[in-house]
Each structure stands twice: as structure tokens, then as C-alpha cells.
Scaffold this motif. Structure first.
Motif, PDB file in Angstrom:
ATOM      1  N   TRP A   1       2.847   1.142   0.898  1.00 39.17           N
ATOM      2  CA  TRP A   1       3.342   2.440   1.363  1.00 39.17           C
ATOM      3  C   TRP A   1       4.723   2.321   1.995  1.00 39.17           C
ATOM      4  CZ3 TRP A   1       1.378   6.758  -0.339  1.00 39.17           C
ATOM      5  CH2 TRP A   1       0.052   6.782  -0.772  1.00 39.17           C
ATOM      6  N   TYR A   2       5.025   1.212   2.590  1.00 38.52           N
ATOM      7  CA  TYR A   2       6.385   0.957   3.090  1.00 38.52           C
ATOM      8  C   TYR A   2       7.378   1.088   1.947  1.00 38.52           C
ATOM      9  CZ  TYR A   2      10.433  -1.938   4.446  1.00 38.52           C
ATOM     10  OH  TYR A   2      11.704  -2.417   4.673  1.00 38.52           O
ATOM     11  N   ASP A   3       7.066   0.416   0.846  1.00 41.58           N
ATOM     12  CA  ASP A   3       7.949   0.455  -0.317  1.00 41.58           C
ATOM     13  C   ASP A   3       8.023   1.856  -0.915  1.00 41.58           C
ATOM     14  OD1 ASP A   3       8.658  -2.221  -0.239  1.00 41.58           O
ATOM     15  OD2 ASP A   3       6.951  -2.856  -1.430  1.00 41.58           O
ATOM     16  N   PHE A   4       6.857   2.511  -1.037  1.00 41.16           N
ATOM     17  CA  PHE A   4       6.829   3.817  -1.693  1.00 41.16           C
ATOM     18  C   PHE A   4       7.584   4.860  -0.878  1.00 41.16           C
ATOM     19  CE2 PHE A   4       4.781   7.685  -3.408  1.00 41.16           C
ATOM     20  CZ  PHE A   4       4.889   7.423  -4.750  1.00 41.16           C
ATOM     21  N   TYR A   5       7.400   4.833   0.436  1.00 41.51           N
ATOM     22  CA  TYR A   5       8.060   5.835   1.276  1.00 41.51           C
ATOM     23  C   TYR A   5       9.506   5.492   1.595  1.00 41.51           C
ATOM     24  CZ  TYR A   5       3.997   8.802   1.953  1.00 41.51           C
ATOM     25  OH  TYR A   5       2.969   9.676   1.740  1.00 41.51           O
ATOM     26  N   LEU A   6       9.897   4.235   1.410  1.00 42.45           N
ATOM     27  CA  LEU A   6      11.322   3.920   1.495  1.00 42.45           C
ATOM     28  C   LEU A   6      12.094   4.783   0.505  1.00 42.45           C
ATOM     29  CD1 LEU A   6      11.897   0.042   1.713  1.00 42.45           C
ATOM     30  CD2 LEU A   6      12.490   1.783   3.398  1.00 42.45           C
ATOM     31  N   TYR A   7      11.519   4.892  -0.681  1.00 40.98           N
ATOM     32  CA  TYR A   7      12.170   5.698  -1.710  1.00 40.98           C
ATOM     33  C   TYR A   7      12.236   7.156  -1.276  1.00 40.98           C
ATOM     34  CZ  TYR A   7      13.576   7.116  -6.404  1.00 40.98           C
ATOM     35  OH  TYR A   7      14.279   7.614  -7.471  1.00 40.98           O
ATOM     36  N   GLY A   8      11.126   7.658  -0.697  1.00 39.86           N
ATOM     37  CA  GLY A   8      11.103   9.043  -0.252  1.00 39.86           C
ATOM     38  C   GLY A   8      12.147   9.306   0.817  1.00 39.86           C
ATOM     39  N   THR A   9      12.298   8.371   1.757  1.00 37.84           N
ATOM     40  CA  THR A   9      13.292   8.522   2.813  1.00 37.84           C
ATOM     41  C   THR A   9      14.704   8.468   2.243  1.00 37.84           C
ATOM     42  OG1 THR A   9      11.784   7.442   4.378  1.00 37.84           O
ATOM     43  CG2 THR A   9      14.088   7.593   5.021  1.00 37.84           C
ATOM     44  N   ALA A  10      14.907   7.556   1.306  1.00 38.04           N
ATOM     45  CA  ALA A  10      16.250   7.378   0.738  1.00 38.04           C
ATOM     46  C   ALA A  10      16.637   8.486  -0.227  1.00 38.04           C
ATOM     47  CB  ALA A  10      16.334   6.028   0.020  1.00 38.04           C
TER      48      ALA A  10
ATOM     49  N   SER B   1     -11.315   3.692   6.991  1.00 38.31           N
ATOM     50  CA  SER B   1     -10.121   4.250   7.637  1.00 38.31           C
ATOM     51  C   SER B   1      -9.027   3.205   7.838  1.00 38.31           C
ATOM     52  CB  SER B   1     -10.489   4.866   8.992  1.00 38.31           C
ATOM     53  OG  SER B   1     -10.817   3.866   9.950  1.00 38.31           O
ATOM     54  N   VAL B   2      -9.398   1.939   7.873  1.00 39.10           N
ATOM     55  CA  VAL B   2      -8.420   0.876   8.162  1.00 39.10           C
ATOM     56  C   VAL B   2      -7.304   0.793   7.115  1.00 39.10           C
ATOM     57  CG1 VAL B   2      -8.098  -1.621   8.405  1.00 39.10           C
ATOM     58  CG2 VAL B   2      -9.981  -0.480   9.595  1.00 39.10           C
ATOM     59  N   PRO B   3      -7.622   0.751   5.793  1.00 32.41           N
ATOM     60  CA  PRO B   3      -6.509   0.735   4.831  1.00 32.41           C
ATOM     61  C   PRO B   3      -5.682   2.017   4.858  1.00 32.41           C
ATOM     62  CG  PRO B   3      -8.635   0.902   3.698  1.00 32.41           C
ATOM     63  CD  PRO B   3      -8.922   0.560   5.117  1.00 32.41           C
ATOM     64  N   GLN B   4      -6.267   3.126   5.347  1.00 32.83           N
ATOM     65  CA  GLN B   4      -5.501   4.371   5.472  1.00 32.83           C
ATOM     66  C   GLN B   4      -4.370   4.226   6.485  1.00 32.83           C
ATOM     67  OE1 GLN B   4      -6.633   5.556   2.812  1.00 32.83           O
ATOM     68  NE2 GLN B   4      -7.506   7.546   3.347  1.00 32.83           N
ATOM     69  N   LEU B   5      -4.522   3.289   7.407  1.00 35.28           N
ATOM     70  CA  LEU B   5      -3.458   3.038   8.379  1.00 35.28           C
ATOM     71  C   LEU B   5      -2.176   2.555   7.704  1.00 35.28           C
ATOM     72  CD1 LEU B   5      -5.457   1.251  11.226  1.00 35.28           C
ATOM     73  CD2 LEU B   5      -4.220   3.407  11.434  1.00 35.28           C
ATOM     74  N   GLY B   6      -2.304   2.060   6.480  1.00 42.73           N
ATOM     75  CA  GLY B   6      -1.126   1.601   5.763  1.00 42.73           C
ATOM     76  C   GLY B   6      -0.099   2.697   5.557  1.00 42.73           C
ATOM     77  N   VAL B   7      -0.568   3.949   5.442  1.00 40.21           N
ATOM     78  CA  VAL B   7       0.361   5.063   5.220  1.00 40.21           C
ATOM     79  C   VAL B   7       1.265   5.297   6.431  1.00 40.21           C
ATOM     80  CG1 VAL B   7       0.535   7.543   4.813  1.00 40.21           C
ATOM     81  CG2 VAL B   7      -1.073   6.177   3.487  1.00 40.21           C
ATOM     82  N   PRO B   8       0.715   5.565   7.630  1.00 45.28           N
ATOM     83  CA  PRO B   8       1.625   5.787   8.766  1.00 45.28           C
ATOM     84  C   PRO B   8       2.403   4.543   9.186  1.00 45.28           C
ATOM     85  CG  PRO B   8      -0.652   5.711   9.525  1.00 45.28           C
ATOM     86  CD  PRO B   8      -0.693   5.772   8.026  1.00 45.28           C
ATOM     87  N   ILE B   9       1.744   3.369   9.160  1.00 43.56           N
ATOM     88  CA  ILE B   9       2.456   2.156   9.563  1.00 43.56           C
ATOM     89  C   ILE B   9       3.577   1.846   8.570  1.00 43.56           C
ATOM     90  CG2 ILE B   9       2.271  -0.327   9.948  1.00 43.56           C
ATOM     91  CD1 ILE B   9      -0.575   0.108  10.894  1.00 43.56           C
ATOM     92  N   GLY B  10       3.271   1.975   7.283  1.00 42.38           N
ATOM     93  CA  GLY B  10       4.288   1.728   6.265  1.00 42.38           C
ATOM     94  C   GLY B  10       5.450   2.682   6.385  1.00 42.38           C
ATOM     95  N   LEU B  11       5.144   3.957   6.649  1.00 40.55           N
ATOM     96  CA  LEU B  11       6.224   4.932   6.775  1.00 40.55           C
ATOM     97  C   LEU B  11       7.024   4.711   8.052  1.00 40.55           C
ATOM     98  CD1 LEU B  11       6.247   8.551   5.676  1.00 40.55           C
ATOM     99  CD2 LEU B  11       7.165   8.023   7.915  1.00 40.55           C
ATOM    100  N   VAL B  12       6.321   4.379   9.157  1.00 37.89           N
ATOM    101  CA  VAL B  12       7.040   4.092  10.404  1.00 37.89           C
ATOM    102  C   VAL B  12       7.987   2.926  10.203  1.00 37.89           C
ATOM    103  CG1 VAL B  12       6.781   3.169  12.735  1.00 37.89           C
ATOM    104  CG2 VAL B  12       5.344   5.061  11.990  1.00 37.89           C
ATOM    105  N   LEU B  13       7.508   1.877   9.548  1.00 41.83           N
ATOM    106  CA  LEU B  13       8.366   0.713   9.295  1.00 41.83           C
ATOM    107  C   LEU B  13       9.552   1.092   8.414  1.00 41.83           C
ATOM    108  CD1 LEU B  13       5.742  -2.127   8.674  1.00 41.83           C
ATOM    109  CD2 LEU B  13       7.184  -1.797  10.689  1.00 41.83           C
TER     110      LEU B  13
END
Length: 444
Positions: free
Chosen positions: A18-27, A147-159
Motif C-alpha cells: 500500500w505504500y507503493d500503491f498510494y505513493l502513486y496516488g499522492t504523486a 484487521s491486522v493486515p488492514q493496518l497496511g493501508v493507513p501505515i503505508g499511506l502515512v509512510l
């Protein structure tokens, strides 16, 4: 220790994906619209850039079929290793791409190809990460584990957003646009190496192992899931549409909406998004734990109702000032959507039997994602016609939320009746108890 390692493996990989996927969204709104899709009309540049953003969502169902087949035939672990490599490699290469000014039309073409590869990888990652956790959970803790893998979305986006915020603060506008934006993408390669190392040390899930040993695996899972579970796939799609559209708005398009229509600065928009995602890091595991006691359906229904009630107030208040903007982002995304999302992995996975679960869970979810991924294109056109109209944007969100609300009212209470194998869960719980008793004896 074994359970902790499984949860870590599901979480770390999910964060990086999700870090990688949302990097694109931010950029997309901040960089790509001008560097890869230049146009004399900024609105046209943004529209084209978000079309490529949506292409990543459109590719996700393809990934769900490819990796779902692999996950249901070969195993969850093998599939998840490949999704990591596919996503990380694509993001790293995006960081190396020359711009339109340097090589012309080839630049956006290459960007679109890499975005499609990102979408394909993510299409297989989410479902696999959820199953790695839920199929390894004993009775009574599946909601928390899911719920634990769901944390990947906010943590990935925050990063991802934090990395852009830091780079933006340390560089001038010219430096950021010239090379600064590339650093977060290039850093993906380091994260991928760490995640592959962690995932290589885990075992296959108990439910898949049992199906494999008994020879009950489907030869073509995608055919079997449509033959026996088509209703659940369409139910899943409808359940995801409502919060899905709002999620894409709150976590991606808000950067364009806030800077273009509300005149907030880029840093303010990024900070609002980061604060709301940080809140989700607390909301998701707490709600996941709670769902094991009161059920996923009750929480899901309450979250959709709250979202419907708060939609118009959200769009009316965020233009007032930064305090309202931050507050409403935190409430709607951090708490309300966070609560809905905390239950989704477990709730949706409980609709399918183990031999087609990876395919069914991934395909239904990713078809919905493909639909909502083109929301930014719709909203860009709406913004051009209506500006920041609370009733235009709010009405769109409410209509999709109502569809999901109707479907969840008629959905089964999966905490009580699910497609998970109780015998396997009993064995997992029994083994957990044996380990605890053995540890207690040794300590005494």
C-alpha cells in the motif's frame, strides 16, 4: 511466537504494497500531471493523470485472478512472495523514469505500464495477506487477526505521504519537481527486501494445508467460485462500492480537491491526510478485536449509517478552515471508515470456502476497487461543472453508500455462520492452548 510472526508477515507485506500503491496516488496530482501529462489546461492534465491512477485499479481484478488461482492451487505463501516483488519492482522503476520533457510520449506510456503492473500485484496481495492472518487464527480471534493486515493501508499511506512531506520540506519547489519526488519510489527496493525475508520464514495456512492433503483443491478456482459462490461475489462488490468511493476520495482525491477547489496548500492537504490515517492505526485493531464479540455485521452497518449522516456536513465544513478540515478528515476517515475497513477482510473472507477463498475474496474486492478507482475522473468533471458543491459531491457519495447499506442488512452474520473450517480452527486453538500450558509449566 509463531502467530506473531504470521501477523508480522501479513502486516509488513501489506504496508509495503500500500505504500507503493498510494505513493502513486499522492504523486498523481502533485507531480505526474505536470511532468508526464503536460497540457495548457491544468484541469486536463489532472484528468489524464487520474485516468492512469484509475488504470491501476482497473488492473487489480486481473491480479486477483492470476494470484488467486496461484493462492488456491499452490498456496498463499508463494502467491504473496510474487505480489511483493511485482509491486516493489514497479515502484522502483517509476522512480527511474525520464519525464515527458526528456523522452516525449514514451514517458507517460511507460508510467501507465508500470502502474498496471502495480495494480496487478496489489490485486493478489490484499486477499492473500488477509487469508494468511485469518486462516491462521484460532476461534474467537479471527476478527482481530483479519484487521491486522488492514493496518497496511493507513501505515503505508502515512509512510508514503510522510516521505513526500519530508522531501518537500527539505527541497525547493524546483528541486522537488526535478528529483525529490523520485526518492520515495526508489526507497521501495529496501522495503521489499525486508518483507521478502520476513515472509520466506512463514508456513502455509492450516486450512489450505488440509484442503491440499485431502485433494479438495479446485483445478480452476475462478470457474468454481462463479459456479458455486457467484451470489457472494456480487454481494461483496456491492458491499464495497459505498465506502470504496468515499475511501478513494478521502485518501487520494482529497489532495486535489483541497488544493484546487478549497485553496489549501499542498502541505496542509498532506497533513490532514496523514493525521486521519494515523488515527486509523488505532481504530482498526480495536474495532477488529471488538468484532469478535459483537460481530462484523453490526459494526459494518453502523459505520455505513454514520458515513451517510456525516457526508453532507463533511463537504460543507471542510472549506471553513484548517481546523474543520483536519477534524472532519479524522472523524470520517480515521474513525468511521477505519471501523468499516477493520471488519472487511474477515467479513468478506467468511463468505467463501477455503478451496476458492483466495480467488473469491480477491476477485470480488478488486472488481469493486476497479469501479471506484475511476472516481477521481468523475469528480474532476464534477468539480469543473459544479465547483466544490457539497450537494453534488455529497449526493454522489450517499447514493453509493445506500447501495452498500441495503446489501449489508440482508447479508449473513458471518461471526455466527461462516465458511471457515471449524475442525481446523479447533485444532489451531487446541495447539495454542497446549503451547500456553507447556510454557506455563516450564516457567513454574
Amino acid at each position: 511466537m509463531k502467530k506473531a510472526k504470521i501477523l508480522l508477515a501479513s502486516l509488513v507485506g501489506s504496508i509495503i504494497e500500500w505504500y507503493d500503491f498510494y505513493l502513486y496516488g499522492t504523486a498523481t496530482g502533485l507531480v505526474f500531471s505536470s511532468l508526464f501529462f503536460p497540457n495548457h489546461d491544468p484541469a486536463v492534465s489532472i484528468l489524464i493523470a487520474f485516468a492512469t491512477f484509475g488504470a491501476g485499479y482497473a488492473a487489480r481484478p486481473i491480479g486477483s485472478i492470476i494470484f488467486g488461482h496461484m493462492g488456491d492451487r499452490i498456496g498463499r505463501k508463494a502467491s504473496l512472495m510474487l505480489t511483493l516483488i511485482g509491486m516493489g519492482g514497479s515502484s522502483f522503476l517509476i522512480g527511474l523514469l525520464p519525464t515527458y520533457a526528456q523522452i516525449g510520449i514514451i514517458a507517460p506510456a511507460m508510467l501507465v505500464i508500470l502502474r498496471l503492473l502495480q495494480g496487478i500485484a496489489l490485486g493478489g496481495e490484499w486477499g492473500g495477506a488477509v487469508l494468511l492472518a485469518t486462516e491462521s487464527a484460532g476461534k474467537g480471534i479471527r476478527g482481530f487477526f483479519g484487521s491486522v493486515p488492514q493496518l497496511g493501508v493507513p501505515i503505508g499511506l502515512v509512510l508514503g505521504t510522510f516521505s513526500f512531506t519530508i522531501i518537500s520540506a527539505l527541497t525547493t519547489e524546483a528541486q522537488f519537481m526535478a528529483w525529490g519526488w523520485r526518492i520515495p519510489f526508489l526507497f521501495s527496493i529496501v522495503l521489499i527486501v525486508i518483507a521478502v525475508w520476513i515472509r520466506s520464514g512463514i508456513e502455509e495456512t492450516p486450512e489450505f494445508q488440509r484442503k491440499k492433503e485431502q485433494g479438495e483443491l479446485e483445478k480452476i478456482p475462478v470457474v468454481a467460485v462463479f459456479k458455486y459462490n457467484a451470489k457472494d461475489i456480487f454481494r461483496l462488490i456491492g458491499l464495497k462500492l459505498g465506502d470504496g468511493f468515499f475511501n478513494v476520495f478521502l485518501m487520494s482525491f482529497i489532495l486535489v480537491y483541497a488544493t484546487t477547489y478549497l485553496d489549501y496548500s499542498r502541505d496542509t492537504a498532506l497533513l490532514g491526510l496523514t493525521l486521519s490515517c494515523a488515527t486509523m492505526i488505532i481504530t482498526i485493531p480495536l474495532v477488529g478485536y471488538l468484532s469478535d464479540f459483537i460481530g462484523r455485521k453490526i459494526i459494518y452497518t453502523g459505520g455505513l449509517v454514520a458515513m451517510i449522516v456525516l457526508t453532507i456536513p463533511y463537504f460543507m465544513t471542510i472549506p471553513i478552515n484548517t481546523t474543520w478540515f483536519f477534524t472532519m478528515q479524522i472523524v470520517l476517515l480515521g474513525f468511521v471508515w477505519g471501523a468499516i475497513f477493520a471488519t472487511q477482510g474477515t467479513l468478506f473472507s467468511e463468505l467463501f470456502p477455503a478451496n476458492v477463498r483466495y480467488t473469491g475474496l480477491s476477485l470480488g474486492y478488486q472488481i469493486a476497487a476497479a469501479i471506484v478507482g475511476f472516481g477521481p475522473m468523475i469528480w474532476t468533471a464534477m468539480g469543473t461543472s459544479f465547483g466544490a458543491s457539497p450537494f453534488a459531491f455529497g449526493g454522489f457519495m450517499i447514493a453509493s453508500l445506500v447501495v452498500s447499506l441495503v446489501l449489508i442488512l440482508f447479508a449473513p452474520d458471518t461471526r455466527v455462520v461462516s465458511q471457515y473450517d471449524d475442525d481446523v480452527e479447533d485444532k489451531v486453538t487446541s495447539l495454542d492452548n497446549e503451547v500456553k500450558e507447556k510454557t506455563a509449566v516450564e516457567l513454574s
